[in-house]
Design a protein around this motif. Structure first.
Motif, PDB file in Angstrom:
ATOM      1  N   LYS A  29      12.408   4.110  -1.328  1.00 61.16           N
ATOM      2  CA  LYS A  29      12.218   5.500  -0.883  1.00 61.16           C
ATOM      3  C   LYS A  29      10.785   5.906  -1.185  1.00 61.16           C
ATOM      4  O   LYS A  29      10.390   6.002  -2.340  1.00 61.16           O
ATOM      5  CB  LYS A  29      13.198   6.432  -1.591  1.00 61.16           C
ATOM      6  CG  LYS A  29      13.082   7.884  -1.143  1.00 61.16           C
ATOM      7  CD  LYS A  29      14.088   8.766  -1.869  1.00 61.16           C
ATOM      8  CE  LYS A  29      13.951  10.219  -1.422  1.00 61.16           C
ATOM      9  NZ  LYS A  29      14.901  11.103  -2.138  1.00 61.16           N
ATOM     10  N   LEU A  30      10.008   6.150  -0.136  1.00 60.93           N
ATOM     11  CA  LEU A  30       8.597   6.472  -0.302  1.00 60.93           C
ATOM     12  C   LEU A  30       8.411   7.926  -0.684  1.00 60.93           C
ATOM     13  O   LEU A  30       9.340   8.744  -0.594  1.00 60.93           O
ATOM     14  CB  LEU A  30       7.831   6.149   0.985  1.00 60.93           C
ATOM     15  CG  LEU A  30       7.980   4.692   1.491  1.00 60.93           C
ATOM     16  CD1 LEU A  30       7.143   4.475   2.726  1.00 60.93           C
ATOM     17  CD2 LEU A  30       7.617   3.693   0.396  1.00 60.93           C
ATOM     18  N   TRP A  31       7.209   8.272  -1.086  1.00 58.48           N
ATOM     19  CA  TRP A  31       6.928   9.603  -1.619  1.00 58.48           C
ATOM     20  C   TRP A  31       7.177  10.703  -0.592  1.00 58.48           C
ATOM     21  O   TRP A  31       7.474  11.845  -0.954  1.00 58.48           O
ATOM     22  CB  TRP A  31       5.479   9.670  -2.114  1.00 58.48           C
ATOM     23  CG  TRP A  31       4.472   9.491  -1.008  1.00 58.48           C
ATOM     24  CD1 TRP A  31       3.994   8.319  -0.514  1.00 58.48           C
ATOM     25  CD2 TRP A  31       3.843  10.523  -0.252  1.00 58.48           C
ATOM     26  NE1 TRP A  31       3.099   8.539   0.490  1.00 58.48           N
ATOM     27  CE2 TRP A  31       2.973   9.894   0.674  1.00 58.48           C
ATOM     28  CE3 TRP A  31       3.902  11.914  -0.273  1.00 58.48           C
ATOM     29  CZ2 TRP A  31       2.199  10.616   1.571  1.00 58.48           C
ATOM     30  CZ3 TRP A  31       3.128  12.625   0.621  1.00 58.48           C
ATOM     31  CH2 TRP A  31       2.292  11.989   1.525  1.00 58.48           C
ATOM     32  N   ASP A  32       7.082  10.379   0.699  1.00 57.14           N
ATOM     33  CA  ASP A  32       7.285  11.385   1.745  1.00 57.14           C
ATOM     34  C   ASP A  32       8.669  11.261   2.384  1.00 57.14           C
ATOM     35  O   ASP A  32       8.884  11.690   3.511  1.00 57.14           O
ATOM     36  CB  ASP A  32       6.201  11.264   2.817  1.00 57.14           C
ATOM     37  CG  ASP A  32       6.127   9.867   3.410  1.00 57.14           C
ATOM     38  OD1 ASP A  32       6.899   8.978   2.974  1.00 57.14           O
ATOM     39  OD2 ASP A  32       5.311   9.650   4.322  1.00 57.14           O
ATOM     40  N   ASN A  33       9.619  10.624   1.656  1.00 58.48           N
ATOM     41  CA  ASN A  33      11.021  10.470   2.072  1.00 58.48           C
ATOM     42  C   ASN A  33      11.237   9.456   3.190  1.00 58.48           C
ATOM     43  O   ASN A  33      12.345   9.346   3.713  1.00 58.48           O
ATOM     44  CB  ASN A  33      11.646  11.807   2.469  1.00 58.48           C
ATOM     45  CG  ASN A  33      11.975  12.672   1.271  1.00 58.48           C
ATOM     46  OD1 ASN A  33      12.165  12.160   0.162  1.00 58.48           O
ATOM     47  ND2 ASN A  33      12.041  13.963   1.473  1.00 58.48           N
ATOM     48  N   ARG A  34      10.197   8.714   3.579  1.00 57.81           N
ATOM     49  CA  ARG A  34      10.420   7.566   4.458  1.00 57.81           C
ATOM     50  C   ARG A  34      11.067   6.445   3.649  1.00 57.81           C
ATOM     51  O   ARG A  34      11.019   6.444   2.425  1.00 57.81           O
ATOM     52  CB  ARG A  34       9.107   7.075   5.062  1.00 57.81           C
ATOM     53  CG  ARG A  34       8.515   8.013   6.091  1.00 57.81           C
ATOM     54  CD  ARG A  34       7.192   7.459   6.615  1.00 57.81           C
ATOM     55  NE  ARG A  34       6.184   7.400   5.563  1.00 57.81           N
ATOM     56  CZ  ARG A  34       5.388   6.360   5.332  1.00 57.81           C
ATOM     57  NH1 ARG A  34       5.475   5.273   6.079  1.00 57.81           N
ATOM     58  NH2 ARG A  34       4.480   6.407   4.362  1.00 57.81           N
ATOM     59  N   GLY A  74       0.786  -1.226   0.000  1.00 57.27           N
ATOM     60  CA  GLY A  74       0.000   0.000   0.000  1.00 57.27           C
ATOM     61  C   GLY A  74       0.817   1.275   0.000  1.00 57.27           C
ATOM     62  O   GLY A  74       0.260   2.376   0.105  1.00 57.27           O
ATOM     63  N   GLU A  75       2.154   1.169  -0.147  1.00 56.25           N
ATOM     64  CA  GLU A  75       3.038   2.329  -0.145  1.00 56.25           C
ATOM     65  C   GLU A  75       3.589   2.567  -1.540  1.00 56.25           C
ATOM     66  O   GLU A  75       3.974   1.631  -2.242  1.00 56.25           O
ATOM     67  CB  GLU A  75       4.200   2.126   0.839  1.00 56.25           C
ATOM     68  CG  GLU A  75       3.780   1.934   2.290  1.00 56.25           C
ATOM     69  CD  GLU A  75       3.437   3.251   2.958  1.00 56.25           C
ATOM     70  OE1 GLU A  75       3.442   4.290   2.280  1.00 56.25           O
ATOM     71  OE2 GLU A  75       3.160   3.243   4.181  1.00 56.25           O
ATOM     72  N   PHE A  76       3.644   3.856  -1.929  1.00 53.45           N
ATOM     73  CA  PHE A  76       4.153   4.252  -3.235  1.00 53.45           C
ATOM     74  C   PHE A  76       5.586   4.772  -3.070  1.00 53.45           C
ATOM     75  O   PHE A  76       5.833   5.646  -2.242  1.00 53.45           O
ATOM     76  CB  PHE A  76       3.260   5.353  -3.826  1.00 53.45           C
ATOM     77  CG  PHE A  76       3.771   5.947  -5.120  1.00 53.45           C
ATOM     78  CD1 PHE A  76       3.424   5.383  -6.328  1.00 53.45           C
ATOM     79  CD2 PHE A  76       4.590   7.068  -5.109  1.00 53.45           C
ATOM     80  CE1 PHE A  76       3.878   5.943  -7.516  1.00 53.45           C
ATOM     81  CE2 PHE A  76       5.048   7.628  -6.282  1.00 53.45           C
ATOM     82  CZ  PHE A  76       4.692   7.056  -7.491  1.00 53.45           C
ATOM     83  N   GLY A  77       6.515   4.226  -3.826  1.00 54.76           N
ATOM     84  CA  GLY A  77       7.890   4.684  -3.689  1.00 54.76           C
ATOM     85  C   GLY A  77       8.766   4.234  -4.840  1.00 54.76           C
ATOM     86  O   GLY A  77       8.321   3.556  -5.770  1.00 54.76           O
ATOM     87  N   ARG A  78      10.043   4.601  -4.754  1.00 47.38           N
ATOM     88  CA  ARG A  78      11.027   4.317  -5.797  1.00 47.38           C
ATOM     89  C   ARG A  78      12.162   3.473  -5.204  1.00 47.38           C
ATOM     90  O   ARG A  78      12.585   3.696  -4.068  1.00 47.38           O
ATOM     91  CB  ARG A  78      11.571   5.639  -6.343  1.00 47.38           C
ATOM     92  CG  ARG A  78      12.451   5.497  -7.569  1.00 47.38           C
ATOM     93  CD  ARG A  78      12.946   6.870  -8.012  1.00 47.38           C
ATOM     94  NE  ARG A  78      11.845   7.738  -8.392  1.00 47.38           N
ATOM     95  CZ  ARG A  78      11.333   7.796  -9.607  1.00 47.38           C
ATOM     96  NH1 ARG A  78      11.807   7.020 -10.564  1.00 47.38           N
ATOM     97  NH2 ARG A  78      10.354   8.618  -9.885  1.00 47.38           N
TER      98      ARG A  78
END
Length: 362
Positions: free
Chosen positions: A229-234, A213-217
């Protein structure tokens, strides 16, 4: 008196030997400084990538290796006993192996720099580069492990007392593999998963994923885990075998371009054609759209609202996110300003006595 003379002679021999070793080390450092000064001078004039990378990464190991080389040459000239010379030679052999292994590890960084200069991951369509970077990173880490393993084995083989241990380390990989497999099954499973990921590549560096459920790179792929690396820098840390055993979304699996989607929920009275014209006008006025896909359709309806889906394309996931936000904001503003009656609403109908009572109280 003779004992004092012998002691003084031995002391003199010890001091002379120390001076020879120090002079050899200083000579080696001077040669290293001259060599790297010439390389830096050449870099300032020509700026070749390979020489610049060699200068950067080999500066420290060569400051250790070249003085050792000069000391090795000077060893036979020392006024020491054969036993002392033997101990010094064995010590230098160990240090030479360590220095050479250090140089080989640094050369893997040089190879990485050369590949990265030829294949730039910063461009928009970087599918090929991300694929190569993922394989390169994994192969480099395996290479470093092998270099350290071989260096440790050679060090053990240089001593007679532990030669059998060194030989066993090199020849009993099968037995060691069984022991490691029993003692650390999950770690071994992660390592094997890493080999599979590096070459089948369901994920690559810089891929855009939706996991748990998390969006990231994908920021980093190690030998045992993946850093997202998630969209909010987590940062979301996942073991490698997660990507073999569980489903996840990869938005950039076959390319960096991506389709962006915006859903709107409106009243049945919304003029869809007018909204479609505004959607096309918004896309035409922004550089975020890559001019490949632009579709606005009624995709669903229920007893209260219509569902409209705006579909558009962008060069990358980051651009697609910005495009989605822009289109959503502009379309909502257009409906509010031009067709406010088309915003979602609740309807109720009163008949008979209920309607009269409602009007009376109103």
């Amino acid at each position: 008196m003779d004992k004092i003379t012998v002691y003084i002679n031995k002391l003199d021999d010890f001091a002379i030997g120390i001076l020879i070793l120090v002079a050899a080390a200083i000579a080696g450092l001077l040669v290293k400084l001259v060599l790297f000064r010439l390389m830096k001078f050449y870099n300032r004039r020509e700026d070749p990538l390979l020489v610049r990378s060699l200068t950067e990464h080999l500066n420290q190991p060569f400051a250790f290796f070249i003085p050792l080389l000069f000391i090795s040459i000077a060893i036979p000239t020392l006024p020491y006993s054969n036993e002392t010379i033997y101990v010094l030679k064995r010590t230098l052999e160990v240090l030479d192996i360590i220095a050479f292994a250090w140089i080989l590890v640094k050369l893997t960084n040089v190879g990485r720099d050369v590949v990265r200069s030829k294949y730039q991951i910063g461009k928009a369509d970087n599918y090929r580069e991300r694929k190569l970077y993922t394989q390169l990173q994994f192969v480099r880490k395996i290479t470093i492990i092998l270099i350290v393993f071989v260096a440790l084995s050679l060090i053990l083989l240089s001593f007679d007392a532990v030669r059998k241990l060194g030989t066993g380390l090199l020849t009993s990989a099968g037995v060691a593999g069984i022991v490691i497999g029993v003692a650390a099954q999950r770690s071994l499973a992660n390592l094997l998963a890493g080999i599979q990921l590096a070459f089948t590549q369901p994920i690559r560096l810089d891929d855009v994923l939706v996991v748990e459920g998390e969006f990231g790179r994908v920021e980093e792929i190690t030998l045992t885990y993946v850093v997202l690396k998630l969209w909010d820098n987590r940062r979301l840390i996942l073991p490698l075998n997660y990507f073999i055993e569980k489903p996840f979304q990869n938005w950039t699996r076959t390319g960096s371009d991506i389709l962006a989607t915006v859903y709107l929920y409106t009243d049945y009275t919304v003029p869809v054609d007018a909204l479609r014209e505004e959607f096309n006008r918004i896309l035409a006025g922004t550089d975020l759209w890559d001019k490949q896909v632009s579709v606005l359709q009624v995709t669903n309806s229920n007893e209260k609202t219509l569902e409209l889906r705006a579909l558009m394309s962008a060069h990358s996931s980051g651009t697609a996110w910005d495009l989605k936000c822009l289109v959503r904001e502009k379309l909502v503003y257009f409906i509010q300003k031009t067709y406010p009656h088309a915003l979602p609403k609740e309807r109720a109908e009163f008949t008979g006595d209920k309607a009269a009572g409602f009007l009376k109280h109103s």
